[in-house]
Design an enzyme around this catalytic site. Structure first.
Site, PDB file in Angstrom:
ATOM      1  N   ALA A 151       4.161  -7.684  35.476  1.00 27.73           N
ATOM      2  CA  ALA A 151       3.846  -6.410  34.820  1.00 27.73           C
ATOM      3  C   ALA A 151       4.860  -5.394  35.321  1.00 27.73           C
ATOM      4  O   ALA A 151       5.556  -5.621  36.310  1.00 27.73           O
ATOM      5  CB  ALA A 151       2.432  -5.989  35.205  1.00 27.73           C
ATOM      6  N   GLU A 177       1.274 -15.330  34.151  1.00 26.76           N
ATOM      7  CA  GLU A 177       0.006 -15.222  33.422  1.00 26.76           C
ATOM      8  C   GLU A 177       0.225 -15.298  31.918  1.00 26.76           C
ATOM      9  O   GLU A 177      -0.565 -15.877  31.186  1.00 26.76           O
ATOM     10  CB  GLU A 177      -0.719 -13.941  33.817  1.00 26.76           C
ATOM     11  CG  GLU A 177      -1.255 -14.021  35.245  1.00 26.76           C
ATOM     12  CD  GLU A 177      -1.803 -12.708  35.724  1.00 26.76           C
ATOM     13  OE1 GLU A 177      -1.087 -11.676  35.634  1.00 26.76           O
ATOM     14  OE2 GLU A 177      -2.935 -12.676  36.212  1.00 26.76           O
ATOM     15  N   GLU A 221       1.231 -11.014  43.424  1.00 24.79           N
ATOM     16  CA  GLU A 221       0.560  -9.718  43.400  1.00 24.79           C
ATOM     17  C   GLU A 221       0.008  -9.305  44.762  1.00 24.79           C
ATOM     18  O   GLU A 221      -0.045  -8.129  45.087  1.00 24.79           O
ATOM     19  CB  GLU A 221      -0.584  -9.722  42.386  1.00 24.79           C
ATOM     20  CG  GLU A 221      -0.138  -9.721  40.940  1.00 24.79           C
ATOM     21  CD  GLU A 221       0.126 -11.116  40.386  1.00 24.79           C
ATOM     22  OE1 GLU A 221       0.333 -12.069  41.170  1.00 24.79           O
ATOM     23  OE2 GLU A 221       0.145 -11.249  39.153  1.00 24.79           O
TER      24      GLU A 221
HETATM   25  N1  T1G Z   1       8.268  -3.936  37.641  1.00 22.77           N
HETATM   26  C1  T1G Z   1       9.169  -2.916  37.602  1.00 22.77           C
HETATM   27  N2  T1G Z   1      10.417  -2.999  38.145  1.00 22.77           N
HETATM   28  C2  T1G Z   1      10.741  -4.153  38.747  1.00 22.77           C
HETATM   29  C3  T1G Z   1       9.850  -5.244  38.838  1.00 22.77           C
HETATM   30  C4  T1G Z   1       8.568  -5.097  38.243  1.00 22.77           C
HETATM   31  N3  T1G Z   1       7.679  -6.088  38.253  1.00 22.77           N
HETATM   32  N4  T1G Z   1      10.490  -6.249  39.515  1.00 22.77           N
HETATM   33  C5  T1G Z   1      11.711  -5.790  39.818  1.00 22.77           C
HETATM   34  N5  T1G Z   1      11.875  -4.547  39.367  1.00 22.77           N
HETATM   35  C6  T1G Z   1      13.090  -3.722  39.482  1.00 22.77           C
HETATM   36  C7  T1G Z   1      13.451  -3.432  40.927  1.00 22.77           C
HETATM   37  O1  T1G Z   1      12.763  -2.283  41.381  1.00 22.77           O
HETATM   38  C8  T1G Z   1      14.958  -3.213  40.813  1.00 22.77           C
HETATM   39  O2  T1G Z   1      15.147  -1.913  40.264  1.00 22.77           O
HETATM   40  C9  T1G Z   1      15.371  -4.209  39.727  1.00 22.77           C
HETATM   41  O3  T1G Z   1      14.169  -4.494  38.972  1.00 22.77           O
HETATM   42  C10 T1G Z   1      15.920  -5.501  40.279  1.00 22.77           C
HETATM   43  O4  T1G Z   1      14.921  -5.996  41.196  1.00 22.77           O
HETATM   44  C11 T1G Z   1      -0.851  -7.988  35.793  1.00 22.77           C
HETATM   45  C12 T1G Z   1      -0.459  -6.864  38.211  1.00 22.77           C
HETATM   46  C13 T1G Z   1      12.004 -10.554  40.209  1.00 22.77           C
HETATM   47  C14 T1G Z   1      12.435 -11.713  42.395  1.00 22.77           C
HETATM   48  O5  T1G Z   1       5.702  -8.677  42.174  1.00 22.77           O
HETATM   49  O6  T1G Z   1      10.047  -9.980  43.247  1.00 22.77           O
HETATM   50  O7  T1G Z   1       2.428  -8.668  37.394  1.00 22.77           O
HETATM   51  O8  T1G Z   1      16.473  -0.954  42.173  1.00 22.77           O
HETATM   52  O9  T1G Z   1      16.380  -5.736  43.228  1.00 22.77           O
HETATM   53  O10 T1G Z   1      16.514  -9.230  44.159  1.00 22.77           O
HETATM   54  O11 T1G Z   1      -1.227  -9.758  37.284  1.00 22.77           O
HETATM   55  O12 T1G Z   1      12.485  -8.067  41.658  1.00 22.77           O
HETATM   56  O13 T1G Z   1      17.638  -1.912  40.202  1.00 22.77           O
HETATM   57  O14 T1G Z   1      16.343   0.219  39.967  1.00 22.77           O
HETATM   58  O15 T1G Z   1      14.176  -7.021  43.337  1.00 22.77           O
HETATM   59  O16 T1G Z   1      17.109 -10.196  41.860  1.00 22.77           O
HETATM   60  C15 T1G Z   1       4.191  -8.994  39.897  1.00 22.77           C
HETATM   61  C16 T1G Z   1       8.498  -8.209  41.733  1.00 22.77           C
HETATM   62  C17 T1G Z   1       4.029  -7.589  39.446  1.00 22.77           C
HETATM   63  C18 T1G Z   1       7.733  -9.413  41.171  1.00 22.77           C
HETATM   64  C19 T1G Z   1      14.156 -10.220  41.363  1.00 22.77           C
HETATM   65  N6  T1G Z   1       5.601  -9.328  40.012  1.00 22.77           N
HETATM   66  N7  T1G Z   1       9.936  -8.383  41.621  1.00 22.77           N
HETATM   67  O17 T1G Z   1      14.724  -9.951  42.617  1.00 22.77           O
HETATM   68  O18 T1G Z   1      16.175  -7.943  42.033  1.00 22.77           O
HETATM   69  S1  T1G Z   1       2.351  -7.101  39.367  1.00 22.77           S
HETATM   70  C20 T1G Z   1       6.251  -9.111  41.170  1.00 22.77           C
HETATM   71  C21 T1G Z   1      10.592  -9.239  42.445  1.00 22.77           C
HETATM   72  C22 T1G Z   1       1.713  -8.065  38.131  1.00 22.77           C
HETATM   73  C23 T1G Z   1      -0.199  -8.872  36.851  1.00 22.77           C
HETATM   74  C24 T1G Z   1       0.244  -8.163  38.053  1.00 22.77           C
HETATM   75  C25 T1G Z   1      12.084  -9.248  42.321  1.00 22.77           C
HETATM   76  C26 T1G Z   1      12.651 -10.457  41.563  1.00 22.77           C
HETATM   77  P1  T1G Z   1      16.487  -1.081  40.672  1.00 22.77           P
HETATM   78  P2  T1G Z   1      15.399  -6.643  42.565  1.00 22.77           P
HETATM   79  P3  T1G Z   1      16.214  -9.379  42.706  1.00 22.77           P
END
Ligand code: T1G
Length: 690
Positions: free
Chosen positions: A63, A105, A125
């Site tokens: 998300a 999901e 999450e």
């Molecule tokens: N939402 C918004 N921005 C995100 C994002 C996300 N989920 N994931 C990454 N970004 C932005 C990050 O801030 C950065 O921005 C850019 O993308 C590159 O990320 C309903 C509630 C995917 C492994 O927890 O683990 O789904 O600094 O530097 O090292 O059940 O990003 O460039 O402006 O980390 O290549 C669950 C979180 C969400 C995954 C890539 N998902 N992301 O790593 O790049 S909650 C996560 C990561 C959810 C549902 C629930 C990593 C990555 P900027 P990065 P990376």
């Protein structure tokens, strides 16, 4: 169609492509067109099957975290997944990169999942203080079983495509041509004919659950939660998947999610997610990062060896320099032993160990560093010694090589000024053990070139470090604030507290261990040497050191340690020593409560952080949070000292600091102007240097 979602028809197979750089997060501008496209394709006779694929480097990574805390715009992910499960024709998720959180999901809403061999699939999450809120806690157990799902969801650790197919999460893994293979798979399913059972109706893997075994595993995981709510909620939601009908379990998941997402802990952990990414950003347009292909490390002791391993773990060839063959041999032997321990623990394969050891080259000749793109010195913490090393480096390092010092306290400006290339000099302050601890303080000297900072910040990510750019001062950010946090420790003891009471107050706050146990672990002689170098004293710690009690390494320090045990045992002789010193100093004894201990340790910590902000040693308050969570174990559920201070409320901290300032007269309690400003504005942004 929208720019974020497009639909094509490949000879009867509809391909829905999501394109929302950089990680295809399920933002509202993706969810709405995706829902509409799937609703249309459900009833479109020209589409015999549906494939969902993503453009760019990864399948949906979750998300959109930036949307949390704001009003939710429909359709939510849950509605999209529910819609998918009403589709009778075969639906296939084509997964590459990292299918995480809401991304996985979404894929669980499909009948099938085809993954690229390099893909990772997970529900992280919990790392954001949340639980999967799009049905993941109820669907994943139905594919991989409740115990495997429990482990994945409570740890938040993704699994590989190979593990996914073995566990029943993926239906096919392909080495290349993911989309073509997914289309072919979808067509085959359509040719084979249905019915295609949605995950929600697949109970076979659940039926096998041994609830007692599940509860035992959940109880073990709960012990490690250390005050965090999300891991417990994750386990409860997965248990609901076993014991409740699907829709009731889904409704229960929703309630648990709503409670977490609005709570302070998740706000703190989401703050840290973005703070870590901000901290590594170096201001400046189009900075030309330099290529780092070969690294030199000077010093093969504890720090040098750990730093060398950190680079080798990032697949970088390392030349390790020592002053003698014997010292070099010892250093390399320690490195090999460390890798062997990882292999014995199962966290490293024998093959990976040999591969990493193959990256090391030892030398006692500075000339062998001439080809290195980055050279890091980790020699004795003495300015004369450091300058001598940099003088040699200046003479042999190739033009453009980056020269880094691992000093913990010394003035990096002075070190840089001792070379002819100060713009190529900076600090890389690793934390021991350097091959394990995530934090790297990148120390920006006055003349360090921005592209040098950007190069090292980029390199930090390559070797799995969390980088924070900091300025030059004694102790930079972390250790300077550590001194502030510990400045009252002995006073608390002399006034009546015991080491275990102080440690318990901080452990109850959420720290992994308290300052006295930490001192025994690190070795009291380190602080003793630092104090003597700066002409400082600590009446009780100095006495312990004079008695040869350095902590775990000598079996006695603040606590006693039975041989071979790391478990601290109260030492009545230490408590008698404290009382005797207090009597000598004429300090009356009284009960010292946990609240007072927190106020006299953590409020000075925050106050020092405010001073660091004012002096520009840290660019952001959130940078300070990143340092403390990744370098010192500040509880992630409290977001770091500065985030926590905003929750505590600036006015209260200022008021209590003034109280202790009146009581003790010690400057550590004098509220910094930046802290007073936060007390007025309740936000750190703008509280820094005016
Ligand atoms: N939402 C918004 N921005 C995100 C994002 C996300 N989920 N994931 C990454 N970004 C932005 C990050 O801030 C950065 O921005 C850019 O993308 C590159 O990320 C309903 C509630 C995917 C492994 O927890 O683990 O789904 O600094 O530097 O090292 O059940 O990003 O460039 O402006 O980390 O290549 C669950 C979180 C969400 C995954 C890539 N998902 N992301 O790593 O790049 S909650 C996560 C990561 C959810 C549902 C629930 C990593 C990555 P900027 P990065 P990376």
């Amino acid at each position: 169609m929208s720019s974020s979602v497009s639909v094509a028809n490949e000879n009867g197979v509809a391909v829905v492509t999501i394109d929302n750089p950089p990680v295809n997060a399920l933002s509202f501008h993706v969810r709405k067109p995706l829902y509409d496209a799937l609703a249309a394709l459900r009833d479109d006779p020209a589409a015999r099957a549906i494939v969902i694929v993503c453009a760019g480097r990864t399948f949906v990574a979750g998300a959109d975290i930036t949307e949390f805390g704001k009003p939710i715009e429909q359709p939510e992910l849950r509605a999209i997944v529910a819609l998918l499960e009403t589709i009778a024709k075969p639906t296939v998720a084509a997964i590459h990169g990292t299918a995480l959180g809401g991304g996985l999901e979404l894929a669980l809403g499909c009948h099938f999942r085809v993954a690229d061999a390099g893909a990772k699939l997970g529900l992280p999450e919990v790392k954001l203080g949340l639980l999967p809120g799009g049905g993941g806690t109820v669907r994943l157990p139905r594919l991989v079983g409740a115990l495997k799902a429990l482990g994945m969801i409570v740890s938040g650790t993704p699994i590989s495509a190979g593990e996914a197919i073995a566990a029943g999460l993926a239906d096919a893994v392909v080495d290349s041509n993911l989309l073509a293979e997914a289309i072919r798979f979808a067509r085959e399913m359509a040719d084979r004919g249905g019915p295609f059972v949605p995950v929600r109706d697949r109970d076979d893997r659940l039926a096998e659950t041994d609830l007692a075994a599940f509860d035992a595993q959940a109880a073990g995981l709960a012990k490690k939660a250390r005050g965090l709510e999300a891991p417990l909620a994750c386990a409860e939601a997965v248990r609901n998947a076993i014991t409740l009908p699907f829709d009731e379990a889904l409704a229960a998941e929703r309630l648990l999610f709503q409670k977490l997402v609005s709570g302070d802990q998740s706000r703190a952990q989401r703050h840290l997610f973005f703070a870590e990414r901000e901290a590594a950003k170096v201001p400046g347009k189009d900075l030309q990062k330099r290529r780092i292909e070969r690294v030199g490390i000077i010093g093969a002791g504890t720090m040098g060896g750990g730093i060398a391993m950190a680079f080798a773990n990032g697949s970088l060839p390392v030349t390790l320099l020592e002053t003698s063959e014997e010292a070099l041999r010892r250093g390399l032997a320690t490195i090999e032993k460390n890798y062997a321990v990882s292999v014995s623990r199962g966290s490293l394969t024998e093959e990976a160990k040999q591969q990493r050891l193959g990256l090391f080259k030892g030398s006692t000749d500075y000339a062998d560093l001439a080809g290195c793109d980055l050279i890091v010195e980790a020699v004795f913490e003495d300015m004369t010694v450091k300058k001598e090393v940099f003088g040699k480096l200046d003479a042999i390092a190739k033009p453009g090589a980056i020269l880094a010092t691992n000093t913990s306290y010394l003035d990096v400006n002075e070190i840089a000024a001792s070379t002819s290339r100060p713009e190529d000099v900076l600090g890389m302050h690793f934390f021991s053990p350097a091959n394990v601890m995530k934090l790297l303080e990148i120390v920006r000297a006055e003349r360090t070139a921005p592209e040098v900072l950007a190069t090292v910040a980029d390199l930090a990510r390559r070797i799995g470090k969390v980088a924070v750019v900091v300025g030059v001062c004694h102790g930079f950010v972390g250790n300077r604030m550590l001194a502030a946090r510990g400045s009252e420790n002995e006073f608390l003891l002399l006034e009546g507290a015991t080491p275990s009471q102080v440690d318990k107050a901080l452990v109850d706050f959420g720290w992994p261990m308290g300052p006295f146990q930490m001192g025994d672990l690190a070795g009291l002689d380190i602080g003793w040497r630092n104090r003597k170098a700066r002409g400082q004293t600590a009446v009780i710690a100095d006495t312990l050191c004079e008695q040869g009690h350095f902590g775990q390494k000598t079996g006695r320090g603040w606590y006693r340690y039975e041989s071979g045990s790391r478990e601290p045992v109260t030492d009545s002789e230490v408590e008698a020593l404290i009382r005797a010193k207090a009597a000598e100093l004429g300090i009356g004894q009284r009960e010292v409560g946990a609240d007072e201990i927190i106020e006299r340790t953590l409020y000075p910590l925050v106050n020092e952080g405010a001073k660091i902000l004012e002096e520009g040693i840290a660019a952001r308050a959130s940078d300070i949070d990143v340092v403390w969570v990744n370098g010192y174990g500040f509880p992630i559920g409290k977001g770091g000292p500065m985030f926590w201070a905003a929750l505590e409320g600036g006015p209260r901290i200022v008021e209590r600091l003034e109280h202790w300032h009146r009581q003790t007269g010690r400057p550590i309690f004098e509220p910094a102007p930046a802290l007073r400003r936060v007390a007025e504005t309740r936000a750190w942004e703008g509280a820094g240097a005016r």
